[in-house]
Design a protein around this motif. Sequence first.
Motif, PDB file in Angstrom:
ATOM      1  N   GLN A   2      -3.564  10.006   4.329  1.00  0.00           N
ATOM      2  CA  GLN A   2      -3.997  11.514   4.542  1.00  0.00           C
ATOM      3  C   GLN A   2      -2.674  12.384   4.368  1.00  0.00           C
ATOM      4  OE1 GLN A   2      -7.014  12.072   5.216  1.00  0.00           O
ATOM      5  NE2 GLN A   2      -7.393   9.802   4.860  1.00  0.00           N
ATOM      6  N   TYR A   3      -1.445  11.859   4.194  1.00  0.00           N
ATOM      7  CA  TYR A   3      -0.289  12.686   4.001  1.00  0.00           C
ATOM      8  C   TYR A   3       0.295  12.587   2.629  1.00  0.00           C
ATOM      9  CZ  TYR A   3       0.210  12.057   9.128  1.00  0.00           C
ATOM     10  OH  TYR A   3       0.023  11.975  10.366  1.00  0.00           O
ATOM     11  N   PRO A   4       0.318  13.848   1.812  1.00  0.00           N
ATOM     12  CA  PRO A   4       0.522  13.912   0.444  1.00  0.00           C
ATOM     13  C   PRO A   4       1.533  12.918   0.173  1.00  0.00           C
ATOM     14  CG  PRO A   4       0.202  16.002   1.695  1.00  0.00           C
ATOM     15  CD  PRO A   4       0.022  15.139   2.640  1.00  0.00           C
ATOM     16  N   SER A   5       2.745  13.073   0.567  1.00  0.00           N
ATOM     17  CA  SER A   5       3.860  12.160  -0.012  1.00  0.00           C
ATOM     18  C   SER A   5       3.527  10.769  -0.111  1.00  0.00           C
ATOM     19  CB  SER A   5       5.215  12.779   0.721  1.00  0.00           C
ATOM     20  OG  SER A   5       5.045  12.225   2.125  1.00  0.00           O
ATOM     21  N   ARG A   6       3.338  10.423   1.284  1.00  0.00           N
ATOM     22  CA  ARG A   6       2.897   8.968   1.569  1.00  0.00           C
ATOM     23  C   ARG A   6       1.715   8.721   0.313  1.00  0.00           C
ATOM     24  NH1 ARG A   6       3.329   8.330   7.898  1.00  0.00           N
ATOM     25  NH2 ARG A   6       3.268  10.604   7.896  1.00  0.00           N
ATOM     26  N   ARG A   7       0.785   9.232   0.286  1.00  0.00           N
ATOM     27  CA  ARG A   7      -0.489   9.173  -0.441  1.00  0.00           C
ATOM     28  C   ARG A   7       0.084   8.945  -1.861  1.00  0.00           C
ATOM     29  NH1 ARG A   7      -5.951  10.548  -0.292  1.00  0.00           N
ATOM     30  NH2 ARG A   7      -6.764  10.911  -2.474  1.00  0.00           N
ATOM     31  N   PHE A   8       0.872   9.656  -2.328  1.00  0.00           N
ATOM     32  CA  PHE A   8       1.614   9.745  -3.771  1.00  0.00           C
ATOM     33  C   PHE A   8       2.224   8.337  -3.917  1.00  0.00           C
ATOM     34  CE2 PHE A   8       5.267   9.565  -6.460  1.00  0.00           C
ATOM     35  CZ  PHE A   8       4.639  10.125  -7.751  1.00  0.00           C
ATOM     36  N   PHE A   9       2.874   7.680  -2.969  1.00  0.00           N
ATOM     37  CA  PHE A   9       3.621   6.613  -3.065  1.00  0.00           C
ATOM     38  C   PHE A   9       2.552   5.451  -3.179  1.00  0.00           C
ATOM     39  CE2 PHE A   9       7.338   9.050  -1.483  1.00  0.00           C
ATOM     40  CZ  PHE A   9       8.081   9.179  -2.579  1.00  0.00           C
ATOM     41  N   ILE A  10       1.528   5.470  -2.345  1.00  0.00           N
ATOM     42  CA  ILE A  10       0.491   4.471  -1.732  1.00  0.00           C
ATOM     43  C   ILE A  10      -0.137   4.192  -3.204  1.00  0.00           C
ATOM     44  CG2 ILE A  10      -1.572   3.741  -0.715  1.00  0.00           C
ATOM     45  CD1 ILE A  10      -0.370   5.152   1.764  1.00  0.00           C
ATOM     46  N   LYS A  11      -0.557   5.431  -3.896  1.00  0.00           N
ATOM     47  CA  LYS A  11      -1.318   5.466  -5.029  1.00  0.00           C
ATOM     48  C   LYS A  11      -0.663   4.626  -6.080  1.00  0.00           C
ATOM     49  CE  LYS A  11      -3.661   8.999  -6.256  1.00  0.00           C
ATOM     50  NZ  LYS A  11      -4.069  10.476  -6.680  1.00  0.00           N
ATOM     51  N   LEU A  12       0.745   4.889  -6.090  1.00  0.00           N
ATOM     52  CA  LEU A  12       1.752   4.460  -7.279  1.00  0.00           C
ATOM     53  C   LEU A  12       1.633   2.893  -7.072  1.00  0.00           C
ATOM     54  CD1 LEU A  12       3.492   4.878  -9.574  1.00  0.00           C
ATOM     55  CD2 LEU A  12       5.526   5.054  -8.006  1.00  0.00           C
ATOM     56  N   ALA A  13       1.837   2.322  -5.776  1.00  0.00           N
ATOM     57  CA  ALA A  13       1.951   0.803  -5.499  1.00  0.00           C
ATOM     58  C   ALA A  13       0.293   0.287  -5.848  1.00  0.00           C
ATOM     59  CB  ALA A  13       2.143   0.726  -4.243  1.00  0.00           C
ATOM     60  N   LEU A  14      -0.620   0.811  -5.589  1.00  0.00           N
ATOM     61  CA  LEU A  14      -1.673   0.361  -5.927  1.00  0.00           C
ATOM     62  C   LEU A  14      -2.235   0.063  -7.337  1.00  0.00           C
ATOM     63  CD1 LEU A  14      -4.255   2.094  -3.280  1.00  0.00           C
ATOM     64  CD2 LEU A  14      -3.677  -0.232  -3.322  1.00  0.00           C
ATOM     65  N   ARG A  15      -1.663   1.116  -8.107  1.00  0.00           N
ATOM     66  CA  ARG A  15      -1.671   0.832  -9.708  1.00  0.00           C
ATOM     67  C   ARG A  15      -0.822   0.095 -10.447  1.00  0.00           C
ATOM     68  NH1 ARG A  15      -1.976   7.045  -9.303  1.00  0.00           N
ATOM     69  NH2 ARG A  15       0.281   6.884 -10.246  1.00  0.00           N
TER      70      ARG A  15
END
Length: 396
Positions: free
Chosen positions: A148-161
């Motif tokens: 839900q937090y934009p910065s953490r969301r960005f890093f989570i999406k990167l790791a998932l990809r």
Amino acid sequence: MLKILLVSNLYPNENEPTRGIFTEQIVEELSKVHRVEVMAPTPWFPRLLNKFKSSPHKFLPKSCVRNNVKVYHPQYLVIPKVGRWLYGMLFFMGIFNTLRKIKKDYNPDVINVHWMYPDGFATVMAARLLKIPVVTHSLGCDINEFSQYPSRRFFIKLALRMADFNISVSEELKQKTINLGSVPEKSITIMNGVNGKLFTPSNKKNVRKRLNLPTDKTLFLYAGNFNVEKGLEVLLRAFSLVHSENPEARLVIVGSGPLENHINLVVSELNIADKLLFVGRIDHEHIADYLSAVDFLCLPSLREGCPNIVLESLSSGTPVLASRVGAVPEMLVSEDQVLGLLAEPNDINDLSRILSQSLTMEWPDSLDFKWMDWQQSSHKIADVLRQAVLVNKEVY
């Protein structure tokens, strides 16, 4: 046989022996077939901050052997409540040298990292640099809350990809990872197992006598941390609405945590101290006795992944009264019997409704519940790890 490195901040240690028990059970089962080492990074606070914030991790050795498994404890810098968007990079900086040494000495075939941020992001980055296949493992709040937090969301999406595969502990969680960018074909649901030998129905009356619990009362049980997300205050307020019409009901509370003082104030405000039985924190294996002794387990969580306490309760023959969160609805599905009741999360009135309803229903003396054990769950995890190795065989 695979050489597996499991990475998780949720792993028991000499200071916190009950931390991440479910992760250790996965390691125990994997170790019966494969070679497994564990990297359990721990936060490090600057000396100035240590004067104000104690850390249970600061005296852990850099490496040790726990239950015949080698465990590494690299440290990563944390500045509490400041720069959380930096935690992923700080975690990466804290683990990289240790991971490089593990690569040289142990040379794992694959990494399985639990918890998506900062653990997952940092480990995926390090694994890619060191050319080690990596599989992430989403557990609950790491996706439900942190994304839900934009910065953490960005890093989570990167790791998932970037990960080879992404395991989630519920279908709901898997769908959320797909929405964040995980490739559907590489997204797998593997729910937790349960120790059916430890958690099994027992004679309720005999267990109550042994635990010095009342034998003539209806007993509800809360077992967990005193944290906001676990919903204990919601349960206390819901129970206060129920006990006046059900004077024989009692709530047994097992656990402790940072909200202990606040919980005591809530109990005083509601004037229900005489209806509660506080047990404190106990070892995991002793939870089995309490689950066998009570009539109902209460899980009022605001968020969850795949809470093992639900599986352990059902395996002990005890119905579950829970919030509709995470994998809980999936766990309570049965065509033959009612395994429990569900309420909307963070809803005092709805939770009080199912507490009252449970007291008017006819329940069997013990539930007939079958679920996969930790061995079966771990075999499924190993299958995914093996796929990751095969996918990367030509690349690396």
